[in-house]
Design a protein around this motif. Structure first.
Motif, mmCIF file in Angstrom:
data_model
loop_
_atom_site.group_PDB
_atom_site.id
_atom_site.type_symbol
_atom_site.label_atom_id
_atom_site.label_comp_id
_atom_site.label_asym_id
_atom_site.label_seq_id
_atom_site.Cartn_x
_atom_site.Cartn_y
_atom_site.Cartn_z
ATOM 1 N N ARG A 152 -4.863 3.086 7.784
ATOM 2 C CA ARG A 152 -4.455 4.488 7.861
ATOM 3 C C ARG A 152 -4.139 4.873 9.299
ATOM 4 O O ARG A 152 -3.248 5.698 9.556
ATOM 5 N N ARG A 181 1.389 4.132 -2.884
ATOM 6 C CA ARG A 181 1.164 5.553 -2.594
ATOM 7 C C ARG A 181 2.338 6.387 -3.092
ATOM 8 O O ARG A 181 2.150 7.480 -3.644
ATOM 9 N N SER A 183 -4.308 5.417 1.774
ATOM 10 C CA SER A 183 -3.833 4.478 0.764
ATOM 11 C C SER A 183 -4.834 4.413 -0.381
ATOM 12 O O SER A 183 -5.925 4.991 -0.322
ATOM 13 N N LEU A 230 0.819 -1.218 0.000
ATOM 14 C CA LEU A 230 0.000 0.000 0.000
ATOM 15 C C LEU A 230 0.851 1.264 0.000
ATOM 16 O O LEU A 230 0.533 2.239 -0.694
ATOM 17 N N MET A 231 1.923 1.266 0.746
ATOM 18 C CA MET A 231 2.755 2.470 0.805
ATOM 19 C C MET A 231 3.625 2.629 -0.439
ATOM 20 O O MET A 231 3.880 3.751 -0.884
#
Length: 323
Positions: free
Chosen positions: A171, A50, A178, A46-47
């Motif tokens: 989050r 991002r 995300s 997810l990061m």
């Protein structure tokens, strides 16, 4: 299934990392929703996404996998999908709920679904539902029943997709939004052929429109709305992105009032939602928010003369909102 191959795709380093294909993204989301998925790998995916920025293929793949994990839908299907996932801590009341009610009164079954991190505030969507004679469905079947009886339903994310809800709540751990927020907007749990979506950041308008095309939506309207919701500021002309007959489309939501006001400047007491609907309270700005938003949603659903239709529905609305 190990998530390591997907972390490697995204994180190999400069010149070697790349975005996932739709099939890879679908497989990655399936693995992230599976029992025992390594939380470190989920957070890394997810990061990394991002940092690089997600693609329409990735959003479509994630959304397809998340949709496939939902319980099967049976019963009345929605004609219009209306997600509500904005944080919107500074926004005003959720006037778009009245617009959604008008659309349902036009014979267009509307499925609202969502989760909002500001649920404890006076502007909360959940807090406003009882004022409108609505209550959250406790399962997919109940949402379909509400559509059949009332023409409108609200389905909480934690009810329909607890696994996706867990990803969204990361989050709180990671400290950053995300792509799951965008994926939730694309879930379309009832398989509606048309949808409306709001965004807070303008670049997501085209991203969500492209993802909707990959997912086979027929009609879609996306705007930068109040607090990130699908809600039109009547004092502004706002660009629209989306789909018509499954093909890319752009349009504009016209300015209908000469009003230099913020959406939060409309009445702020949640009781005002019901009062304005019943006609006990008159506020030109609030009514314009409702009518212009309803017209845009009716257009997305394929209803002819949406502006005139919204006006007629407002004039003829049943004033009693008690379910």
């Amino acid at each position: 299934m190990s998530l390591a191959p997907f972390v490697q795709i995204l994180g190999r380093g400069q010149g070697r990392a790349r975005s996932m294909t739709r099939d890879e993204a679908e497989a990655a989301m399936t693995a992230m929703l599976a029992e025992g998925a390594a939380p470190e790998a989920v957070g890394a995916i997810l990061m990394l996404m991002r940092m690089k920025g997600e693609t329409a293929d990735e959003i479509a793949g994630f959304a397809a996998a998340a949709h496939a994990a939902l319980p099967p839908w049976s019963g009345t299907r929605p004609a219009l999908d209306w997600p509500s996932y904005a944080a919107g801590r500074t926004r005003g009341l959720p006037w778009f709920l009245l617009a959604a009610r008008l659309v349902a009164d036009a014979g267009v079954p509307v499925l609202l679904h969502g989760w909002n991190s500001h649920q404890g505030t006076r502007a909360s969507v959940r807090a406003a539902l009882p004022v409108l004679g609505l209550r959250p469905a406790e399962c997919m079947a109940e949402a379909a029943w509400h559509l059949g009886t009332d023409g409108i339903a609200y389905l909480p994310l934690e009810t329909m997709a607890p696994g996706v809800m867990a990803l969204l709540r990361l989050r709180d751990t990671l400290g950053l939004r995300s792509c799951v927020n965008t994926v939730c907007r694309m879930l379309n749990p009832g398989g509606a052929p048309a949808a409306v979506q709001g965004v807070f950041h303008p670049p997501y308008r085209e991203l969500q429109a492209d993802a909707g095309m990959h997912l086979g939506l027929d009609r879609l309207s996306v705007l930068k709305g109040g607090g990130g919701e699908f809600e039109h500021h009547p004092g502004k002309e706002i660009a629209l992105f989306g789909l018509r007959e499954g093909r890319p489309w752009t349009g504009a939501a016209p300015q209908v009032l000469d009003a230099h006001r913020r959406l939060a400047d409309a009445p702020s007491d949640p009781a005002a939602l019901g009062a304005i609907w019943r006609g006990d309270l008159r506020d030109e700005f609030a009514e314009a928010i409702v009518l212009s938003t309803a017209a845009l949603a009716l257009d997305a659903a394929g209803i002819d003369a949406p502006g005139r239709t919204a006006q007629a529905l407002w004039q003829d609305r049943a004033r009693n909102l008690v379910a």
